[in-house]
Design a protein around this motif. Structure first.
Motif, mmCIF file in Angstrom:
data_model
loop_
_atom_site.group_PDB
_atom_site.id
_atom_site.type_symbol
_atom_site.label_atom_id
_atom_site.label_comp_id
_atom_site.label_asym_id
_atom_site.label_seq_id
_atom_site.Cartn_x
_atom_site.Cartn_y
_atom_site.Cartn_z
ATOM 1 N N VAL A 124 40.204 14.029 -35.392
ATOM 2 C CA VAL A 124 40.367 14.780 -36.644
ATOM 3 C C VAL A 124 39.540 16.053 -36.673
ATOM 4 C CG1 VAL A 124 40.961 12.743 -38.001
ATOM 5 C CG2 VAL A 124 38.566 13.410 -37.773
ATOM 6 N N GLY A 125 38.506 16.147 -35.837
ATOM 7 C CA GLY A 125 37.632 17.312 -35.845
ATOM 8 C C GLY A 125 36.539 17.210 -36.897
ATOM 9 N N LYS A 126 35.485 17.984 -36.684
ATOM 10 C CA LYS A 126 34.327 17.939 -37.572
ATOM 11 C C LYS A 126 33.866 19.360 -37.907
ATOM 12 C CE LYS A 126 30.748 15.315 -36.439
ATOM 13 N NZ LYS A 126 29.510 14.864 -35.735
ATOM 14 N N LEU A 127 33.422 19.529 -39.155
ATOM 15 C CA LEU A 127 32.772 20.761 -39.596
ATOM 16 C C LEU A 127 31.340 20.432 -39.978
ATOM 17 C CD1 LEU A 127 35.581 22.308 -41.842
ATOM 18 C CD2 LEU A 127 34.711 23.287 -39.704
ATOM 19 N N ILE A 128 30.391 21.023 -39.271
ATOM 20 C CA ILE A 128 28.982 20.915 -39.647
ATOM 21 C C ILE A 128 28.661 22.167 -40.457
ATOM 22 C CG2 ILE A 128 26.614 20.640 -38.836
ATOM 23 C CD1 ILE A 128 27.757 19.617 -36.185
ATOM 24 N N LEU A 139 22.153 25.875 -37.735
ATOM 25 C CA LEU A 139 23.533 25.735 -37.268
ATOM 26 C C LEU A 139 23.706 26.429 -35.919
ATOM 27 C CD1 LEU A 139 26.018 24.367 -38.555
ATOM 28 C CD2 LEU A 139 26.739 26.615 -39.362
ATOM 29 N N ASN A 140 23.091 27.573 -35.759
ATOM 30 C CA ASN A 140 23.144 28.273 -34.472
ATOM 31 C C ASN A 140 22.478 27.458 -33.363
ATOM 32 O OD1 ASN A 140 24.499 30.595 -35.418
ATOM 33 N ND2 ASN A 140 22.582 31.513 -36.138
ATOM 34 N N GLU A 141 21.380 26.787 -33.711
ATOM 35 C CA GLU A 141 20.713 25.924 -32.734
ATOM 36 C C GLU A 141 21.628 24.791 -32.294
ATOM 37 O OE1 GLU A 141 17.095 24.536 -34.444
ATOM 38 O OE2 GLU A 141 16.207 26.549 -34.638
ATOM 39 N N LEU A 142 22.356 24.204 -33.242
ATOM 40 C CA LEU A 142 23.287 23.135 -32.901
ATOM 41 C C LEU A 142 24.412 23.646 -32.009
ATOM 42 C CD1 LEU A 142 23.599 21.194 -36.289
ATOM 43 C CD2 LEU A 142 22.397 20.464 -34.221
ATOM 44 N N SER A 177 33.843 21.462 -34.554
ATOM 45 C CA SER A 177 33.915 20.650 -33.342
ATOM 46 C C SER A 177 35.272 19.957 -33.305
ATOM 47 C CB SER A 177 32.789 19.610 -33.321
ATOM 48 O OG SER A 177 32.996 18.672 -32.274
ATOM 49 N N PRO A 178 36.245 20.541 -32.611
ATOM 50 C CA PRO A 178 37.596 19.973 -32.620
ATOM 51 C C PRO A 178 37.703 18.609 -31.938
ATOM 52 C CG PRO A 178 37.603 22.259 -31.844
ATOM 53 C CD PRO A 178 36.185 21.798 -31.852
ATOM 54 N N VAL A 179 36.765 18.272 -31.029
ATOM 55 C CA VAL A 179 36.910 17.044 -30.247
ATOM 56 C C VAL A 179 36.328 15.822 -30.936
ATOM 57 C CG1 VAL A 179 36.967 18.300 -28.065
ATOM 58 C CG2 VAL A 179 34.776 17.472 -28.945
ATOM 59 N N SER A 180 35.658 15.983 -32.084
ATOM 60 C CA SER A 180 35.120 14.833 -32.811
ATOM 61 C C SER A 180 36.271 14.048 -33.437
ATOM 62 C CB SER A 180 34.145 15.291 -33.903
ATOM 63 O OG SER A 180 33.073 16.025 -33.338
ATOM 64 N N TYR A 298 29.957 17.388 -42.175
ATOM 65 C CA TYR A 298 28.564 16.992 -41.975
ATOM 66 C C TYR A 298 27.640 18.110 -42.443
ATOM 67 C CZ TYR A 298 29.291 12.809 -39.059
ATOM 68 O OH TYR A 298 29.627 11.565 -38.592
ATOM 69 N N PRO A 299 26.576 17.758 -43.173
ATOM 70 C CA PRO A 299 25.543 18.757 -43.486
ATOM 71 C C PRO A 299 24.617 18.938 -42.281
ATOM 72 C CG PRO A 299 24.922 16.647 -44.410
ATOM 73 C CD PRO A 299 26.275 16.444 -43.758
ATOM 74 N N ILE A 300 23.624 19.772 -42.428
ATOM 75 C CA ILE A 300 22.587 19.915 -41.401
ATOM 76 C C ILE A 300 21.810 18.591 -41.330
ATOM 77 C CG2 ILE A 300 20.461 21.129 -40.775
ATOM 78 C CD1 ILE A 300 22.980 22.796 -40.398
ATOM 79 N N PRO A 301 21.483 18.083 -40.130
ATOM 80 C CA PRO A 301 20.777 16.797 -39.998
ATOM 81 C C PRO A 301 19.480 16.754 -40.793
ATOM 82 C CG PRO A 301 21.555 17.527 -37.862
ATOM 83 C CD PRO A 301 21.798 18.667 -38.807
ATOM 84 N N GLU A 302 19.105 15.537 -41.247
ATOM 85 C CA GLU A 302 17.881 15.319 -42.004
ATOM 86 C C GLU A 302 16.964 14.385 -41.223
ATOM 87 O OE1 GLU A 302 18.743 13.252 -45.626
ATOM 88 O OE2 GLU A 302 19.803 11.640 -44.622
ATOM 89 N N ASP A 303 15.798 14.140 -41.773
ATOM 90 C CA ASP A 303 14.842 13.231 -41.146
ATOM 91 C C ASP A 303 15.436 11.828 -41.067
ATOM 92 O OD1 ASP A 303 12.410 12.133 -40.149
ATOM 93 O OD2 ASP A 303 11.847 11.540 -42.180
ATOM 94 N N GLY A 304 15.591 11.319 -39.850
ATOM 95 C CA GLY A 304 16.074 9.954 -39.655
ATOM 96 C C GLY A 304 17.567 9.797 -39.564
ATOM 97 N N GLY A 305 18.326 10.888 -39.763
ATOM 98 C CA GLY A 305 19.782 10.739 -39.717
ATOM 99 C C GLY A 305 20.497 12.077 -39.688
#
Length: 459
Positions: A124-128, A139-142, A177-180, A298-305
């Motif tokens: 289905v693809g993913k948007l972070i 986001l650029n780092e990811l 990310s089209p491959v997610s 998906y949002p930007i990752p947080e502490d622990g997840g």
């Protein structure tokens, strides 16, 4: 129960006040004197989660006789069935880490396996998404990390481009990310179990491994029926009803793998990492005929997840989660029996609304309904940097024929096939068994990947 075993249990009650380590040591000595049934066998895999099942399938396909033990009444009742069911691309993890290497290769193998075996999945693809200007650099780092890891077709989108794809979305920028994708984890595990059984694997449910001891360079495993463990009141040390002596033991017990390893008398506890548990809750979106999103968000990752994200299932049901709640006070027996608090309080939704509205501002009050929760087996704690998968063989812990798997959280589902391959190849040995190196390229990629994976294992 044997009369002498009853006498042993009575005598062991007197040792209830000694330390756990001393109790285990005394127990191993006592077992040698008692008439506890003992069986020798080839391979034991502890834990019937997706990784354990995949390992059993690989071992059995190579002609090994495999017994899988799990304390539950069926397979996949722990972390493997309480997650987002996402096929990850491999974006988040440090380059050359096992998580990155296993995830990128595992994604390819998982899609292939699903298509070839009729396991429901969908790319289905993913948007972070970056919802504020301060998140754009992250986001650029990811983007850079994903590219380094070999994730194909990543694309940075301006906010208007992402919002054109998903009209309900609000963001400044997004990484596509089209491959997610997503997968039916139960159908996947059911297929793997069927293949393992067809190759001779035996699955023994309601069977709990409570510890073991080293004797003559062999690990002796202590087994009890789960129902007897549930009735144990803690007044005396646990005593096995059966002892198994395998040539190969794979500790793939997930949430209880650390607690179990500490109960292997003779194993150096200094090589066992600290353990942490993070509970994550999911909420579903009610009263919606048409889901507001077609992609994973998906949002930007947080502490622990990875943050409270949007996940779709294969029926189109939308769910949000998981959040992160660090929990402690879990005793060994509760861990062995998966006796965690999986309830989802309605009041917890109050924390979800503001997080979700950062990227989905039209979320209506009262629209979130409690879904389910899961526990992540972590080896890094609050405000600590994430730690890679830990796969320990004899070269690390010195125990022949033992492989420990620690911290197998996300992306464990996606990475299950390469993780299985590495376990089969290493089988707790510093040197690969004769002929085993021939199957590695097809399972974990090209020779460069092979060298990298093995060097990661031995480092």
């Amino acid at each position: 129960m044997l009369p002498r075993l009853k006498q042993t249990l009575q005598s062991l009650k007197r040792t209830a006040t000694i330390s756990k380590a001393q109790a285990i040591k005394n127990l191993s000595t006592q077992i040698k004197k008692e008439d506890v049934p003992t069986e020798k066998l080839d391979c034991v895999v502890i834990g019937a989660g997706v990784v354990g099942i995949a390992i059993a399938r690989e071992l059995a396909s190579k002609g090994r006789e495999v017994l899988v033990l799990d304390s539950a009444s069926t397979f996949g009742t722990g972390t493997s069935s309480r997650n987002s069911e996402v096929i990850h691309a491999g974006i988040y993890y440090p380059p050359d880490s096992l998580k990155a290497l296993f995830c990128v290769r595992g994604r390819e193998l998982l899609y292939r396996y699903c298509y070839e075996h009729g396991v429901p999945c969908k790319q289905v693809g993913k948007l972070i998404v970056a919802t504020g200007p301060l998140e754009i650099s992250k986001l650029n780092e990811l983007m850079n990390r994903g590219t380094q890891n070999g994730v194909d077709n990543l694309k940075m989108l301006e906010g208007f481009e992402a919002m054109k794809m998903e009209p309900e979305l609000q963001c400044k920028k997004a990484l596509l990310s089209p491959v997610s994708g997503i997968v039916d984890s139960h159908s996947l595990m059911l297929s793997l179990v069927g293949e393992a059984e067809n190759n001779g694997t035996t699955f023994s449910y309601n069977s709990t491994v409570i510890g073991g001891h080293l004797e003559g360079n062999c690990l002796h495993l202590y087994i009890v029926e789960s129902k007897d463990l549930e009735n144990w009141n803690g007044d005396y040390p646990l005593h096995p009803e059966l002892v198994l002596v395998p040539k190969l033991v794979v500790n793939s017990a997930g949430l209880s793998s650390l607690a179990l390893a500490k109960r292997f008398h003779g194993l150096d506890n200094g090589i066992i990492p600290p353990g942490f548990f993070a509970r994550g809750c999911y909420f579903t979106l009610s009263s919606t005929k048409v889901p507001p999103f077609e992609h994973l968000i998906y949002p930007i990752p947080e502490d622990g997840g990875l943050g409270v994200h949007v996940t779709l299932d294969l029926d189109g049901q939308l769910k949000f989660g998981p959040d992160v709640e660090w929990i402690d006070g879990i005793d060994d027996v509760s861990s062995f029996l998966n006796k965690y608090d999986y309830s989802v309080s309605t009041s917890r939704a109050e924390r979800f609304y503001p997080e979700i509205r950062k990227y989905y501002p039209n979320l209506k009050d009262g629209s979130l309904q409690p879904g389910y929760s899961g526990i992540r087996p972590k080896i890094s704690g609050p405000r600590q940097s994430p730690i890679d998968f830990v796969i320990q063989g004899e070269d690390i812990h010195g125990v022949p024929g033992l492989v420990n798997l620690f911290g197998i959280e996300s992306p464990g589902l996606t990475a299950s096939a390469p993780a299985a391959a590495i376990n089969v190849l290493l089988t707790g040995q510093s040197v690969l068994p004769a002929g085993m190196e021939l199957i590695l390229p097809s399972l974990v990629g090209n020779p460069t990947e092979r060298t990298s994976l093995l060097s990661r294992h031995h480092s």
